[in-house]
Scaffold this motif. Structure first.
Motif, mmCIF file in Angstrom:
data_model
loop_
_atom_site.group_PDB
_atom_site.id
_atom_site.type_symbol
_atom_site.label_atom_id
_atom_site.label_comp_id
_atom_site.label_asym_id
_atom_site.label_seq_id
_atom_site.Cartn_x
_atom_site.Cartn_y
_atom_site.Cartn_z
ATOM 1 N N MET A 1 0.839 -1.193 0.000
ATOM 2 C CA MET A 1 0.000 0.000 0.000
ATOM 3 C C MET A 1 0.877 1.248 0.000
ATOM 4 O O MET A 1 1.826 1.335 0.744
ATOM 5 C CB MET A 1 -0.858 0.045 1.258
ATOM 6 N N GLU A 2 0.507 2.178 -0.836
ATOM 7 C CA GLU A 2 1.184 3.467 -0.879
ATOM 8 C C GLU A 2 0.331 4.493 -0.153
ATOM 9 O O GLU A 2 -0.859 4.301 0.048
ATOM 10 C CB GLU A 2 1.340 3.942 -2.321
ATOM 11 N N GLU A 3 0.982 5.596 0.205
ATOM 12 C CA GLU A 3 0.239 6.694 0.798
ATOM 13 C C GLU A 3 0.275 7.862 -0.166
ATOM 14 O O GLU A 3 1.331 8.308 -0.584
ATOM 15 C CB GLU A 3 0.838 7.105 2.142
ATOM 16 N N ARG A 4 -0.895 8.316 -0.569
ATOM 17 C CA ARG A 4 -1.043 9.463 -1.466
ATOM 18 C C ARG A 4 -1.945 10.475 -0.803
ATOM 19 O O ARG A 4 -3.057 10.152 -0.413
ATOM 20 C CB ARG A 4 -1.663 9.052 -2.809
ATOM 21 N N PHE A 5 -1.473 11.693 -0.670
ATOM 22 C CA PHE A 5 -2.244 12.769 -0.062
ATOM 23 C C PHE A 5 -2.772 12.361 1.310
ATOM 24 O O PHE A 5 -3.895 12.668 1.674
ATOM 25 C CB PHE A 5 -3.398 13.209 -0.974
ATOM 26 N N GLY A 6 -1.952 11.625 2.045
ATOM 27 C CA GLY A 6 -2.335 11.206 3.382
ATOM 28 C C GLY A 6 -3.298 10.037 3.416
ATOM 29 O O GLY A 6 -3.825 9.696 4.461
ATOM 30 N N VAL A 7 -3.553 9.409 2.262
ATOM 31 C CA VAL A 7 -4.498 8.300 2.165
ATOM 32 C C VAL A 7 -3.738 7.062 1.704
ATOM 33 O O VAL A 7 -2.978 7.119 0.745
ATOM 34 C CB VAL A 7 -5.627 8.628 1.159
ATOM 35 N N ARG A 8 -3.949 5.948 2.382
ATOM 36 C CA ARG A 8 -3.319 4.696 1.964
ATOM 37 C C ARG A 8 -4.140 4.073 0.848
ATOM 38 O O ARG A 8 -5.331 3.836 1.001
ATOM 39 C CB ARG A 8 -3.204 3.740 3.144
ATOM 40 N N VAL A 9 -3.473 3.844 -0.282
ATOM 41 C CA VAL A 9 -4.170 3.270 -1.435
ATOM 42 C C VAL A 9 -3.338 2.143 -2.028
ATOM 43 O O VAL A 9 -2.113 2.182 -2.025
ATOM 44 C CB VAL A 9 -4.456 4.330 -2.526
ATOM 45 N N GLY A 10 -4.017 1.144 -2.540
ATOM 46 C CA GLY A 10 -3.357 0.010 -3.166
ATOM 47 C C GLY A 10 -3.284 0.168 -4.672
ATOM 48 O O GLY A 10 -3.849 1.097 -5.246
ATOM 49 N N ASP A 11 -2.600 -0.775 -5.303
ATOM 50 C CA ASP A 11 -2.419 -0.746 -6.747
ATOM 51 C C ASP A 11 -3.752 -0.799 -7.492
ATOM 52 O O ASP A 11 -3.926 -0.129 -8.509
ATOM 53 C CB ASP A 11 -1.540 -1.909 -7.203
ATOM 54 N N ARG A 12 -4.692 -1.589 -6.998
ATOM 55 C CA ARG A 12 -5.996 -1.681 -7.668
ATOM 56 C C ARG A 12 -6.730 -0.347 -7.644
ATOM 57 O O ARG A 12 -7.366 0.036 -8.614
ATOM 58 C CB ARG A 12 -6.868 -2.747 -7.023
ATOM 59 N N VAL A 13 -6.639 0.343 -6.511
ATOM 60 C CA VAL A 13 -7.297 1.647 -6.397
ATOM 61 C C VAL A 13 -6.649 2.630 -7.356
ATOM 62 O O VAL A 13 -7.332 3.369 -8.077
ATOM 63 C CB VAL A 13 -7.252 2.168 -4.947
ATOM 64 N N LEU A 14 -5.312 2.645 -7.394
ATOM 65 C CA LEU A 14 -4.610 3.553 -8.302
ATOM 66 C C LEU A 14 -4.911 3.227 -9.760
ATOM 67 O O LEU A 14 -5.089 4.131 -10.579
ATOM 68 C CB LEU A 14 -3.104 3.504 -8.048
ATOM 69 N N ALA A 15 -4.989 1.949 -10.095
ATOM 70 C CA ALA A 15 -5.338 1.552 -11.463
ATOM 71 C C ALA A 15 -6.747 2.015 -11.813
ATOM 72 O O ALA A 15 -7.002 2.479 -12.929
ATOM 73 C CB ALA A 15 -5.205 0.046 -11.632
ATOM 74 N N GLY A 16 -7.662 1.906 -10.864
ATOM 75 C CA GLY A 16 -9.031 2.370 -11.090
ATOM 76 C C GLY A 16 -9.092 3.872 -11.303
ATOM 77 O O GLY A 16 -9.837 4.360 -12.165
ATOM 78 N N ILE A 17 -8.293 4.610 -10.550
ATOM 79 C CA ILE A 17 -8.241 6.066 -10.721
ATOM 80 C C ILE A 17 -7.653 6.404 -12.087
ATOM 81 O O ILE A 17 -8.172 7.268 -12.800
ATOM 82 C CB ILE A 17 -7.433 6.716 -9.577
ATOM 83 N N ALA A 18 -6.599 5.704 -12.471
ATOM 84 C CA ALA A 18 -6.002 5.932 -13.794
ATOM 85 C C ALA A 18 -7.018 5.652 -14.893
ATOM 86 O O ALA A 18 -7.111 6.403 -15.872
ATOM 87 C CB ALA A 18 -4.756 5.062 -13.962
ATOM 88 N N ASP A 19 -7.792 4.603 -14.732
ATOM 89 C CA ASP A 19 -8.828 4.280 -15.721
ATOM 90 C C ASP A 19 -9.876 5.383 -15.805
ATOM 91 O O ASP A 19 -10.409 5.669 -16.882
ATOM 92 C CB ASP A 19 -9.503 2.951 -15.383
ATOM 93 N N ARG A 20 -10.201 5.986 -14.678
ATOM 94 C CA ARG A 20 -11.197 7.070 -14.657
ATOM 95 C C ARG A 20 -10.665 8.338 -15.329
ATOM 96 O O ARG A 20 -11.419 9.095 -15.920
ATOM 97 C CB ARG A 20 -11.590 7.406 -13.204
ATOM 98 N N LEU A 21 -9.345 8.564 -15.211
ATOM 99 C CA LEU A 21 -8.739 9.768 -15.776
ATOM 100 C C LEU A 21 -8.390 9.622 -17.258
ATOM 101 O O LEU A 21 -8.328 10.611 -17.989
ATOM 102 C CB LEU A 21 -7.470 10.135 -14.992
ATOM 103 N N HIS A 22 -8.157 8.410 -17.704
ATOM 104 C CA HIS A 22 -7.687 8.149 -19.066
ATOM 105 C C HIS A 22 -8.537 8.824 -20.147
ATOM 106 O O HIS A 22 -7.986 9.428 -21.080
ATOM 107 C CB HIS A 22 -7.586 6.640 -19.291
ATOM 108 N N PRO A 23 -9.865 8.779 -20.074
ATOM 109 C CA PRO A 23 -10.672 9.431 -21.119
ATOM 110 C C PRO A 23 -10.430 10.938 -21.250
ATOM 111 O O PRO A 23 -10.588 11.494 -22.334
ATOM 112 C CB PRO A 23 -12.121 9.152 -20.693
ATOM 113 N N VAL A 24 -10.029 11.594 -20.176
ATOM 114 C CA VAL A 24 -9.740 13.032 -20.251
ATOM 115 C C VAL A 24 -8.588 13.273 -21.226
ATOM 116 O O VAL A 24 -8.572 14.262 -21.961
ATOM 117 C CB VAL A 24 -9.398 13.602 -18.854
ATOM 118 N N PHE A 25 -7.629 12.356 -21.256
ATOM 119 C CA PHE A 25 -6.461 12.504 -22.114
ATOM 120 C C PHE A 25 -6.705 12.018 -23.542
ATOM 121 O O PHE A 25 -6.054 12.479 -24.467
ATOM 122 C CB PHE A 25 -5.280 11.733 -21.523
ATOM 123 N N THR A 26 -7.618 11.081 -23.717
ATOM 124 C CA THR A 26 -7.805 10.490 -25.044
ATOM 125 C C THR A 26 -8.878 11.166 -25.879
ATOM 126 O O THR A 26 -8.918 10.963 -27.089
ATOM 127 C CB THR A 26 -8.138 8.985 -24.930
#
Length: 135
Positions: A1-26
């Motif tokens: 688990m990593e800590e981002r902005f004071g929040v502990r998040v796992g790889d699955r959570v980060l991958a889900g966030i990346a998936d949510r952001l991807h359409p903004v770039f494409t």
């Protein structure tokens, strides 16, 4: 688990966030980018705030649900970037085997790849294809 902005998040959570952001770039249109980022801001319920540190004032933001902190941070950053820069400066890597995205900070604004590695891989493949076709 990593800590981002004071929040502990796992790889699955980060991958889900990346998936949510991807359409903004494409997406290619600034109207659609604005709609997508506004949707993320609304979904996370991010609220701007202003707090004092002595005589200095600092802009910040809050979310109701801790799990939305990283997505909200990304949405706020994208909102701020897009409000100040050409929306065509966001993109997805042109290497057909790559799904990464980039923010083009080059002076000419003609970036097409997420990294030099992807750029070189694509150029080498094109060279080899031309070479095999010629002979």
């Amino acid at each position: 688990m990593e800590e981002r902005f004071g929040v502990r998040v796992g790889d699955r959570v980060l991958a889900g966030i990346a998936d949510r952001l991807h359409p903004v770039f494409t997406t290619s249109g600034s109207t659609e980018r604005a709609r997508l980022v506004t949707g993320l801001l609304s979904e996370t319920g991010v609220r701007p705030e202003l707090h004092a540190d002595g005589d200095l004032l600092h802009a910040g933001w809050l979310v109701q649900e801790e799990r939305d902190t990283v997505l909200a941070a990304a949405a706020v950053a994208l909102r701020d970037y897009l409000a100040q820069h050409d929306s065509r400066r966001l993109g997805a890597c042109a290497d057909r085997r790559c799904a990464d995205v980039y923010v083009d900070t080059s002076p000419g604004g003609r970036r097409r790849f997420c990294s030099v590695t992807c750029q070189n891989r694509t150029r080498v493949a094109a060279f080899r294809n031309r070479r095999s076709a010629a002979g």
